[in-house]
Enzyme design. Sequence first.
Site, short mmCIF file in Angstrom:
data_model
loop_
_atom_site.label_atom_id
_atom_site.label_comp_id
_atom_site.label_asym_id
_atom_site.label_seq_id
_atom_site.Cartn_x
_atom_site.Cartn_y
_atom_site.Cartn_z
N ARG A 79 0.84 -1.19 0.00
CA ARG A 79 0.00 0.00 0.00
C ARG A 79 0.88 1.25 0.00
O ARG A 79 1.92 1.29 0.63
CB ARG A 79 -0.90 0.02 1.24
CG ARG A 79 -2.14 -0.85 1.09
CD ARG A 79 -3.04 -0.77 2.31
NE ARG A 79 -2.46 -1.46 3.44
CZ ARG A 79 -1.85 -0.89 4.46
NH1 ARG A 79 -1.75 0.43 4.52
NH2 ARG A 79 -1.34 -1.61 5.43
N TYR A 222 -1.71 -3.76 -6.89
CA TYR A 222 -1.44 -4.69 -5.79
C TYR A 222 -2.33 -4.46 -4.56
O TYR A 222 -2.55 -3.32 -4.15
CB TYR A 222 0.03 -4.55 -5.35
CG TYR A 222 0.51 -5.71 -4.47
CD1 TYR A 222 0.53 -7.02 -4.96
CD2 TYR A 222 0.91 -5.50 -3.16
CE1 TYR A 222 0.95 -8.08 -4.17
CE2 TYR A 222 1.35 -6.55 -2.36
CZ TYR A 222 1.36 -7.84 -2.87
OH TYR A 222 1.79 -8.89 -2.08
N LYS A 231 -9.47 -2.41 2.07
CA LYS A 231 -9.24 -1.25 2.94
C LYS A 231 -10.04 -0.02 2.49
O LYS A 231 -10.53 0.74 3.33
CB LYS A 231 -7.76 -0.89 2.98
CG LYS A 231 -6.83 -2.06 3.26
CD LYS A 231 -7.03 -2.69 4.62
CE LYS A 231 -5.91 -3.69 4.86
NZ LYS A 231 -6.00 -4.38 6.12
N HIS A 251 -10.27 -2.49 11.92
CA HIS A 251 -9.20 -3.34 11.36
C HIS A 251 -8.95 -4.50 12.33
O HIS A 251 -7.94 -4.53 13.01
CB HIS A 251 -7.95 -2.46 11.19
CG HIS A 251 -6.85 -3.09 10.39
ND1 HIS A 251 -5.54 -2.72 10.55
CD2 HIS A 251 -6.86 -4.03 9.42
CE1 HIS A 251 -4.78 -3.41 9.72
NE2 HIS A 251 -5.56 -4.22 9.03
N SER A 273 -1.14 -4.02 10.20
CA SER A 273 -0.87 -5.03 9.18
C SER A 273 0.47 -5.71 9.45
O SER A 273 1.42 -5.06 9.89
CB SER A 273 -0.83 -4.37 7.80
OG SER A 273 -2.07 -3.76 7.52
N CYS A 275 1.33 -8.00 11.74
CA CYS A 275 1.69 -8.24 13.15
C CYS A 275 1.11 -9.55 13.64
O CYS A 275 0.88 -9.74 14.83
CB CYS A 275 1.20 -7.10 14.03
SG CYS A 275 2.21 -5.62 13.95
N LYS A 277 -1.93 -11.02 12.74
CA LYS A 277 -3.37 -11.08 12.91
C LYS A 277 -3.94 -12.38 12.34
O LYS A 277 -4.79 -13.02 12.96
CB LYS A 277 -4.01 -9.88 12.20
CG LYS A 277 -4.99 -9.22 13.09
CD LYS A 277 -5.40 -7.82 12.83
CE LYS A 277 -6.14 -7.55 11.57
NZ LYS A 277 -5.39 -6.76 10.61
N ASP A 298 -9.05 -9.85 9.20
CA ASP A 298 -8.58 -8.49 8.90
C ASP A 298 -9.56 -7.38 9.26
O ASP A 298 -9.14 -6.33 9.70
CB ASP A 298 -8.21 -8.40 7.41
CG ASP A 298 -7.29 -7.22 7.11
OD1 ASP A 298 -6.41 -6.91 7.93
OD2 ASP A 298 -7.46 -6.59 6.05
N ASN A 388 6.32 -8.33 1.98
CA ASN A 388 4.86 -8.15 1.92
C ASN A 388 4.24 -9.06 0.85
O ASN A 388 3.20 -8.75 0.30
CB ASN A 388 4.51 -6.68 1.65
CG ASN A 388 3.03 -6.38 1.86
OD1 ASN A 388 2.40 -6.92 2.80
ND2 ASN A 388 2.45 -5.57 1.00
N ARG A 390 2.12 -12.21 -0.47
CA ARG A 390 0.81 -12.60 0.08
C ARG A 390 0.26 -13.87 -0.56
O ARG A 390 0.53 -14.15 -1.73
CB ARG A 390 -0.20 -11.48 -0.19
CG ARG A 390 0.17 -10.13 0.41
CD ARG A 390 -0.32 -10.00 1.81
NE ARG A 390 0.11 -8.76 2.47
CZ ARG A 390 -0.50 -8.26 3.54
NH1 ARG A 390 -1.52 -8.87 4.08
NH2 ARG A 390 -0.04 -7.16 4.10
N ARG A 421 3.44 -4.06 17.81
CA ARG A 421 4.74 -4.73 17.84
C ARG A 421 5.69 -3.77 18.53
O ARG A 421 6.09 -2.77 17.95
CB ARG A 421 5.14 -4.98 16.38
CG ARG A 421 6.48 -5.65 16.16
CD ARG A 421 6.76 -5.73 14.67
NE ARG A 421 5.97 -6.75 14.00
CZ ARG A 421 6.37 -8.03 13.86
NH1 ARG A 421 7.54 -8.41 14.31
NH2 ARG A 421 5.59 -8.90 13.26
O1 SAT Z 1 -2.57 -4.65 1.00
S1 SAT Z 1 -3.61 -4.78 2.03
O2 SAT Z 1 -3.96 -3.47 2.54
O3 SAT Z 1 -4.76 -5.41 1.45
C1 SAT Z 1 -3.06 -5.78 3.28
C2 SAT Z 1 -2.81 -5.16 4.57
O4 SAT Z 1 -1.95 -4.28 4.66
O5 SAT Z 1 -3.45 -5.56 5.56
MN MN Z 2 -4.84 -5.47 7.36
#
Ligand code: SAT
Ligand code: MN
Length: 608
Positions: A79, A222, A231, A251, A273, A275, A277, A298, A388, A390, A421
Amino acid sequence: MTAVTIPGLDQAPTTHKRLLAWVREVAELTAPDQVVWVDGSEEEWTRLTDRLVAAGTFTRLDKKPNSFYAASDPNDVARVEERTFICSVDEADSGPTNNWMAPDEMKAIMTELYRGSMRGRTMYVIPFCMGPLDAEKPMLGVEITDSEYVVVSMRIMTRMGAQALARFTDADGNERDFVPALHSLGAPLAPGQSDVPWPCSDTKYIVHFPEERLIWSYGSGYGGNALLGKKCYSLRIASVIGRDEGWLAEHMLILKLISPENKVYYIAAAFPSACGKTNLAMLEPTIPGWKVETLGDDIAWMRFGEDGRLYAVNPENGFFGVAPGTNWKTNPNAMRTIDKGNSLFTNVALTDDGDIWWEGMENPPAHATSWKGEDWTPESDELSSHANSRYCTPMAQCPVLAPEWDDPQGVPISAIFFGGRRATTIPLVSESFDWQHGTFMGATLSSEKTAAATGNLGEVRRDPMAMLPFIGYHAGDYFRHWIETGKRADADKLPKIFYVNWFRRGDDGRFLWPGFGENSRVLKWAIERLEGKAAAHESPIGWVPTAADLDLSGLDADPADIDAALAVDLDEWRAELPLIEAWFDKIGDKLPTSLRDELAALKQRLAG
Ligand code: SAT
Ligand code: MN
């Protein structure tokens, strides 16, 4: 003026006037070669994934059924918070934590970017629904995109296509409202120009018009930049809707904890994000007799039910989890979920036998292709996978999915956890004195920066309710909304609020708490607090347990480490005060006085 003809534009499977008008307007502006109305079918998935394979975006995995590997452009990996805007009419409604530009000014800039931006591409129209389709008031959206990768990802992450479109009129035939979400890669193709595997643009904008409930995204393909149901809709726009209608868009993961006596508790938990979850949402408790089931990893939408309790619904339909570190020990249920196939993997490593691998997974391959397309071996200096990277996988495949995950009623939340964190200061767990104090804990939540967004890793920043990049309005008004929410129910019906930190470290940098499945010991303590069964002592920062108050049976850990993880170090907390004060100063006049009072009270307790 005669209407422009674009193949497919007039083949709409709907008569919804506002939708038809918006689709035509966007098609005329962006000038795609054709328009495709997405139905979400199996055939469509096959057609699009075949096309992505042919384009070089996807590699079909031999080792996982119906699953694909993708590597993004190295400049399009997370992001982009500095390019994310809340374009409220009044700048004061965006606040100090968001970027702002006047809506007209932003629209003028972006309209020129969108002009012809889909040339040479197909424009897809994706009707979708966040949360259960059979909700009384389904939360509808339509994403227009020129990215096939986005279409197939949205098929995993949302309820979409024909099943969603069927909800665009109510039982009386009236047209329902929806959130329009426009996405373009910003990479038009000239006639004869060949495409690249991951088209995107150096110019990126992720923009929200909160009053219009409108989303415009440009330049990135992405994750949260491009899958606009996530989001953009379910947090930034939904938080504004929640403010106006009296509910919370957060969140948060949602998990179901089942005790050995078969008592059921639902917990919502907010962490920034990356951490852990997703790991917590699917945790396998290490204490005998306790079970966890998952409802979401999420996002949680929480509304009061008729009984005065707060009920949570997960608006999503899939998991978009951080890959590195996920393995059979840290998150066996995520591994089982992706092993069933039907999944997409982005920016991980591709093994020579057609599987995926990432740092932290068992059995490193002798050779693989890294996310950058380079040769990789266990001896390589570079990581095989982006931090990052996924996996994108359907929730329905999760072996510990709670059967009620799709219930439009949602589930009644007993406890809310906030966590970040932090290497120091924040103890393993503390319990707030009351809702207002819990709101203070959330509002001052801090965390070291992770790879989920671009920027400096490790730097400590305030991340209120883990919502810093996701609050769609002024953070001070958001805190007020939390305080007001607590006044709308009896105190004994409200969830109890806890603050956790799985990441505290010893002097040599080692983690003091083993984390993962062992976090069930903290969940158990919290639940027993609600039941009035577990002990705690009052500290300046809240109610905290000693090691003797936690169930540590069978835990393989140094008792001194556990004590250090639980300790409330008054000097560390005193050092935290000016940081909280500076944060509150940044929020400015809209900070509720009740939170200033909480800070003053904390200061006093620490002075004593
Ligand atoms: O890229 S996303 O925002 O969908 C994932 C995240 O940061 O939780
Ligand atoms: Mn998230």
